[in-house]
Design a protein around this motif. Structure first.
Motif, PDB file in Angstrom:
ATOM      1  N   LEU A  14       0.813  -1.202   0.000  1.00  0.00           N
ATOM      2  CA  LEU A  14       0.000   0.000   0.000  1.00  0.00           C
ATOM      3  C   LEU A  14       0.850   1.258   0.000  1.00  0.00           C
ATOM      4  O   LEU A  14       0.408   2.317  -0.415  1.00  0.00           O
ATOM      5  CB  LEU A  14      -0.926   0.020   1.230  1.00  0.00           C
ATOM      6  N   HIS A  15       2.063   1.175   0.498  1.00  0.00           N
ATOM      7  CA  HIS A  15       2.909   2.362   0.598  1.00  0.00           C
ATOM      8  C   HIS A  15       4.241   2.097  -0.081  1.00  0.00           C
ATOM      9  O   HIS A  15       4.828   1.040   0.069  1.00  0.00           O
ATOM     10  CB  HIS A  15       3.140   2.742   2.067  1.00  0.00           C
ATOM     11  N   ALA A  16       4.723   3.104  -0.840  1.00  0.00           N
ATOM     12  CA  ALA A  16       6.017   2.979  -1.496  1.00  0.00           C
ATOM     13  C   ALA A  16       7.132   3.230  -0.487  1.00  0.00           C
ATOM     14  O   ALA A  16       6.984   4.030   0.442  1.00  0.00           O
ATOM     15  CB  ALA A  16       6.114   3.982  -2.643  1.00  0.00           C
ATOM     16  N   HIS A  17       8.237   2.513  -0.696  1.00  0.00           N
ATOM     17  CA  HIS A  17       9.388   2.638   0.187  1.00  0.00           C
ATOM     18  C   HIS A  17      10.477   3.394  -0.553  1.00  0.00           C
ATOM     19  O   HIS A  17      10.850   3.051  -1.675  1.00  0.00           O
ATOM     20  CB  HIS A  17       9.867   1.233   0.579  1.00  0.00           C
ATOM     21  N   ALA A  18      11.007   4.456   0.068  1.00  0.00           N
ATOM     22  CA  ALA A  18      12.015   5.284  -0.591  1.00  0.00           C
ATOM     23  C   ALA A  18      13.314   4.503  -0.780  1.00  0.00           C
ATOM     24  O   ALA A  18      13.707   3.700   0.071  1.00  0.00           O
ATOM     25  CB  ALA A  18      12.269   6.546   0.238  1.00  0.00           C
ATOM     26  N   LEU A  19      13.970   4.770  -1.886  1.00  0.00           N
ATOM     27  CA  LEU A  19      15.257   4.140  -2.185  1.00  0.00           C
ATOM     28  C   LEU A  19      16.302   4.641  -1.186  1.00  0.00           C
ATOM     29  O   LEU A  19      16.398   5.833  -0.900  1.00  0.00           O
ATOM     30  CB  LEU A  19      15.673   4.504  -3.614  1.00  0.00           C
ATOM     31  N   THR A  20      17.104   3.728  -0.653  1.00  0.00           N
ATOM     32  CA  THR A  20      18.162   4.091   0.296  1.00  0.00           C
ATOM     33  C   THR A  20      19.519   3.954  -0.373  1.00  0.00           C
ATOM     34  O   THR A  20      19.654   3.261  -1.393  1.00  0.00           O
ATOM     35  CB  THR A  20      18.115   3.180   1.532  1.00  0.00           C
ATOM     36  N   PRO A  21      20.568   4.600   0.204  1.00  0.00           N
ATOM     37  CA  PRO A  21      21.911   4.462  -0.372  1.00  0.00           C
ATOM     38  C   PRO A  21      22.380   3.014  -0.419  1.00  0.00           C
ATOM     39  O   PRO A  21      23.036   2.602  -1.391  1.00  0.00           O
ATOM     40  CB  PRO A  21      22.777   5.319   0.553  1.00  0.00           C
ATOM     41  N   ASP A  22      22.076   2.237   0.617  1.00  0.00           N
ATOM     42  CA  ASP A  22      22.497   0.832   0.633  1.00  0.00           C
ATOM     43  C   ASP A  22      21.819   0.042  -0.487  1.00  0.00           C
ATOM     44  O   ASP A  22      22.439  -0.801  -1.140  1.00  0.00           O
ATOM     45  CB  ASP A  22      22.173   0.200   1.985  1.00  0.00           C
ATOM     46  N   GLU A  23      20.534   0.323  -0.718  1.00  0.00           N
ATOM     47  CA  GLU A  23      19.817  -0.372  -1.788  1.00  0.00           C
ATOM     48  C   GLU A  23      20.389   0.010  -3.156  1.00  0.00           C
ATOM     49  O   GLU A  23      20.543  -0.854  -4.031  1.00  0.00           O
ATOM     50  CB  GLU A  23      18.326  -0.036  -1.722  1.00  0.00           C
ATOM     51  N   ALA A  24      20.671   1.284  -3.341  1.00  0.00           N
ATOM     52  CA  ALA A  24      21.240   1.723  -4.619  1.00  0.00           C
ATOM     53  C   ALA A  24      22.582   1.055  -4.874  1.00  0.00           C
ATOM     54  O   ALA A  24      22.884   0.617  -5.988  1.00  0.00           O
ATOM     55  CB  ALA A  24      21.396   3.247  -4.623  1.00  0.00           C
ATOM     56  N   ARG A  25      23.402   0.952  -3.809  1.00  0.00           N
ATOM     57  CA  ARG A  25      24.712   0.302  -3.952  1.00  0.00           C
ATOM     58  C   ARG A  25      24.537  -1.187  -4.246  1.00  0.00           C
ATOM     59  O   ARG A  25      25.245  -1.754  -5.082  1.00  0.00           O
ATOM     60  CB  ARG A  25      25.522   0.517  -2.676  1.00  0.00           C
ATOM     61  N   ALA A  26      23.580  -1.850  -3.580  1.00  0.00           N
ATOM     62  CA  ALA A  26      23.356  -3.279  -3.808  1.00  0.00           C
ATOM     63  C   ALA A  26      22.854  -3.545  -5.229  1.00  0.00           C
ATOM     64  O   ALA A  26      23.160  -4.585  -5.821  1.00  0.00           O
ATOM     65  CB  ALA A  26      22.358  -3.817  -2.791  1.00  0.00           C
ATOM     66  N   LEU A  27      22.099  -2.608  -5.777  1.00  0.00           N
ATOM     67  CA  LEU A  27      21.602  -2.767  -7.151  1.00  0.00           C
ATOM     68  C   LEU A  27      22.700  -2.594  -8.181  1.00  0.00           C
ATOM     69  O   LEU A  27      22.622  -3.167  -9.278  1.00  0.00           O
ATOM     70  CB  LEU A  27      20.485  -1.749  -7.417  1.00  0.00           C
TER      71      LEU A  27
END
Length: 522
Positions: A14-27
């Motif tokens: 129901l709610h979007a989760h903001a992209l984090t620096p750790d997620e961006a690095r993992a991607l």
């Protein structure tokens, strides 16, 4: 399958989760398996920044340095998490995506677009999925199908689902898919059915595929027929534009003007010059250059035509052979003049943005905007010319001089001036034809040579001096030529059309419509 389950969970959230620096690095950094796992987690609660970052990955616009990730476009760096501008270190390295990773990113992007609030984005996502049906994407497609509210997109999603389950190991699902695809009008569906038909082993499924193939081919055949009619009308409108000017200079005045094609070429080059002026001095208004080019093309060709009539042709009235030879020589001079000024190579004239693209009528039929506009433009020129000839003082004088020159002169009509005006009018219309032709092909010194013979055939077939005959002949020849091309090829179609015209003129020398008036022969 695990990835798809996670993707489906993305849109149940129901709610979007903001992209984090750790997620961006993992991607962006690490082995493919780890990056794919991070991708699944990120998509599960994706926000706009996540979608933008995935698009940047797909576009190879991501760099890394010192454990940080940067999006670089046009030499400018931005932080994928905050979107703010940042300086990109000189030692930053490009993020490299192998084919597997690219496929995963494309799937994630398609998933995000399928559930977008924008109808255009969802339609584009469905179109992308139609290209490569994959059974692994079926859960995603079915969830999107269940939530879709737009009827047209929902119908296309249903066809995507059918194309996806056509390769299923379940016989029942393959039968269902074969029956559903019978309503498709896409050439891709025909290819898909043909490929499945070759490898299908179940007799009843094969029969269902064969039946669907027949229905799809029938739908595509109608698209081909409608496409041929539209192409014929498009060609006919071009022939009409070219022949309208000739209908005055040859049909009404009796002048065999072999330079008519070069007057059309002058109109095309005038359009090219106006385009250059707008690109150089008015780039913000470039989309409107064509509107400004129309009167310029008319005026340029009309002035050259007036000079040609006053300088050469007025001394040759009543001498058709000398007129033909003189205008042929002038056509060679005009071509060489253009080569000297603009060069021997073709020049390009761009379509304005509002003339780009087209209207998709069915799967295999798209009507280009530039062709549609030319058909409309030809009709406007036709109505304008008909009004001028039948409702204005100049038109009255032209008709009077055409029917009986001595009596018109006795009534006080300046026949020499009328001749000049009429010839300039016919030349200006040729310039309008050149302006229109510049929107569907390159402009070159030999542009007029491709249409001069066809335009004479249109005028003769329609009836010399008959505007209605010119219209019927142009559209008829255009449609006939396109249908014959589909049956016998372009060369044989030209030969067949010429033979038909020769036979027709033998039986009816006056053309489709006979000349009416005191000068008409009994």
């Amino acid at each position: 399958m695990k990835r798809l389950i996670l993707l489906l969970a993305a849109f149940a959230a129901l709610h979007a989760h903001a992209l984090t620096p750790d997620e961006a690095r993992a991607l962006a950094v690490g082995e493919s398996d780890a990056r794919i796992e991070a991708l699944n987690k990120a998509v599960a609660n994706a926000d706009d920044r996540t979608a933008a970052f995935l698009q940047a990955l797909a576009d190879d616009a991501v760099k890394t340095a010192g454990g940080k990730v940067f999006v670089v476009r046009d030499g400018k760096g931005t932080d994928p998490v905050t979107g703010s501008a940042v300086d990109v270190p000189a030692d930053a390295e490009d993020v490299v995506n192998n084919n597997r990773m690219r496929g995963e990113i494309d799937t994630a992007l398609a998933a995000l677009k399928l559930f977008s609030k924008d109808d255009k984005l969802r339609a584009a996502a469905v179109k992308e999925l139609q290209k490569e049906p994959d059974e692994a994407r079926l859960p995603l497609i079915e969830k999107a199908l269940a939530s879709e509210q737009n009827a047209a997109i929902k119908e296309q999603l249903g066809l995507v689902r059918a194309a996806t389950i056509l390769s299923s190991s379940d016989k029942t699902r393959r039968l269902e898919a074969a029956r559903l695809l019978a309503t498709s009008r896409s050439p891709a569906t025909k290819t898909l059915l043909l490929e499945r038909f070759k490898i299908e082993t179940e007799a009843d499924v094969k029969a269902a595929i064969e039946g669907s193939l027949r229905q799809v081919e029938a739908s595509l055949a109608w698209g081909d027929r409608l496409g041929a009619i539209f192409s014929g009308l498009s060609l006919g409108s071009i022939l009409l534009l070219v022949a309208l000017g000739l209908a005055i200079t040859y049909g009404l005045m009796g002048v065999i003007n072999m330079a008519h094609g070069e007057l059309m070429m002058i109109g095309a080059y005038a359009t090219y010059v106006v385009q250059g002026v707008f690109r150089q001095y008015l780039p913000g208004a470039f989309d409107w250059y064509l509107i400004a080019a129309i009167p310029v093309a008319f005026a340029a060709s009309a002035i050259v035509g007036a000079v040609l009539e006053r300088g050469v042709i007025r001394f040759l009235y009543g001498r058709p052979l000398e007129t033909l030879l003189a205008t042929w020589g002038i056509s060679l001079m005009l071509m060489q003049l253009v080569r000297t000024i603009f060069g021997a190579q073709n020049v390009g004239v761009e379509n304005p943005s509002w003339m780009s693209g087209g209207v998709v009528v069915m799967g295999n039929l798209q009507l280009p905007w530039n062709r549609i506009m030319i058909i409309g433009f030809a009709l406007l020129v036709l109505f304008g010319m008909a009004f001028l000839i039948s409702r204005t003082r100049l038109g009255l004088f032209v008709r009077g001089v055409t029917q009986n020159r001595p009596i018109a002169s006795c009534m006080g009509v300046n026949t020499a001036r009328v001749d000049t005006y009429a010839f300039a009018l016919g030349s200006g219309i040729a310039g309008l034809a050149g302006c229109a032709l510049s929107q569907i092909g390159n402009v070159g010194p030999d542009l007029g040579q491709a249409y001069i013979v066809d335009s004479f055939m249109v005028v003769v077939l329609g009836g010399v001096g008959q505007l209605a005959g010119t219209v019927y002949a142009a559209l008829g020849l255009g449609v006939l030529n396109k249908f014959l091309e589909g049956w016998a090829g372009a060369v044989l179609a030209k030969i067949a059309v010429l033979v038909i015209i020769v036979v027709f003129i033998q039986k009816r020398p006056q053309g489709l419509f006979a000349v009416k008036g005191r000068s008409a022969e009994a």
